[in-house]
Design an enzyme around this catalytic site. Structure first.
Site, mmCIF file in Angstrom:
data_model
loop_
_atom_site.group_PDB
_atom_site.id
_atom_site.type_symbol
_atom_site.label_atom_id
_atom_site.label_comp_id
_atom_site.label_asym_id
_atom_site.label_seq_id
_atom_site.Cartn_x
_atom_site.Cartn_y
_atom_site.Cartn_z
ATOM 1 N N CYS A 151 0.957 -1.294 0.004
ATOM 2 C CA CYS A 151 -0.079 -0.072 0.069
ATOM 3 C C CYS A 151 0.987 1.264 0.224
ATOM 4 O O CYS A 151 1.155 1.582 -1.058
ATOM 5 C CB CYS A 151 -0.859 0.027 1.134
ATOM 6 N N HIS A 196 -3.122 -5.199 1.708
ATOM 7 C CA HIS A 196 -2.431 -5.308 2.884
ATOM 8 C C HIS A 196 -2.227 -6.752 3.533
ATOM 9 O O HIS A 196 -3.021 -7.259 4.376
ATOM 10 C CB HIS A 196 -3.152 -4.762 4.083
ATOM 11 N N GLU A 200 -0.622 -8.243 5.416
ATOM 12 C CA GLU A 200 -0.130 -8.152 6.670
ATOM 13 C C GLU A 200 -1.319 -8.198 7.672
ATOM 14 O O GLU A 200 -1.153 -8.463 8.944
ATOM 15 C CB GLU A 200 1.048 -7.144 7.177
#
Ligand code: GLN
Length: 194
Positions: A78, A174, A176
């Site tokens: 991002c 994302h 993560e």
């Protein structure tokens, strides 16, 4: 192998957790000594203008930019994708990027209506991935040598949201944040350990 997650602003802890789950040693990095000592770098999600400004004020900007351009394996999610782009569309006035990735990236590309959303994507080399987009960029144009690994269809047009060029990987979304570490694992096995 020691990976650094640039820890000036953004979701640093989530990247470190995902990388640790992939069995790699990952630490937050915020000094020039730490940045010189790593074998790979992750630029987290967050706010690209803030991260760039902090990198300037801590005198890390040119070092990071040079290390990426000299071949340091780097992954950006991002805001991290924005920071890796050689060129921006709709960047803030005077916004600077570390660069290294030969693409044009449109910042906040999805617009207000679909500002933040989740969708399933087909990610080349990984499979189906549940992707979380938060005021995300997309890749507007790519140069030869940039591989498109995943795209999103909007109103009949396809927009790349995961790309790779040699030692650099970038995603608009994302991984993560989802607890699924396969994109980090792709970075570790296909780029860092190659
Ligand atoms: N819109 C942010 C930027 O320009 C990126 C958002 C994110 O990382 N979730 O930096």
């Amino acid at each position: 192998m020691k990976l650094g997650v640039l820890a000036l602003q953004g979701d640093v802890r989530e990247h470190i957790a995902a990388l640790n789950e992939c069995g790699v040693d990952a630490i937050p990095v915020r000094t020039s000594g730490e940045i010189r000592g790593i074998d790979g770098l992750v630029l987290p999600g967050g706010e690209s203008t803030t991260i760039a400004k902090l990198a300037r004020s801590f005198d890390l900007f040119d070092l990071i930019s040079d290390r990426i351009r000299e071949g340091l394996p780097t992954y950006g999610s991002c805001a991290g994708m924005i920071l890796l782009a050689n060129e921006l569309v709709d960047g803030a006035i005077g916004q600077q990027t570390f660069g290294g990735l030969d693409v044009k990236v449109r910042r906040n590309a999805f617009g207000r209506q679909v500002d933040s959303f989740e969708t399933d994507l087909s990610f080349q080399g990984v499979g189906s991935v549940h992707a979380v987009f938060i005021r995300a960029p997309w890749v507007e144009t790519t140069s030869p040598g940039v591989q498109i690994l995943a795209s999103v269809e909007i109103d009949g047009s396809s927009h790349p949201v995961a790309v790779r060029q040699n030692h650099i990987l970038a995603t608009s979304f994302h991984p993560e944040l989802t607890g699924d570490n396969r994109v980090h694992r792709y970075f570790v096995t296909e780029i860092l350990n190659k």
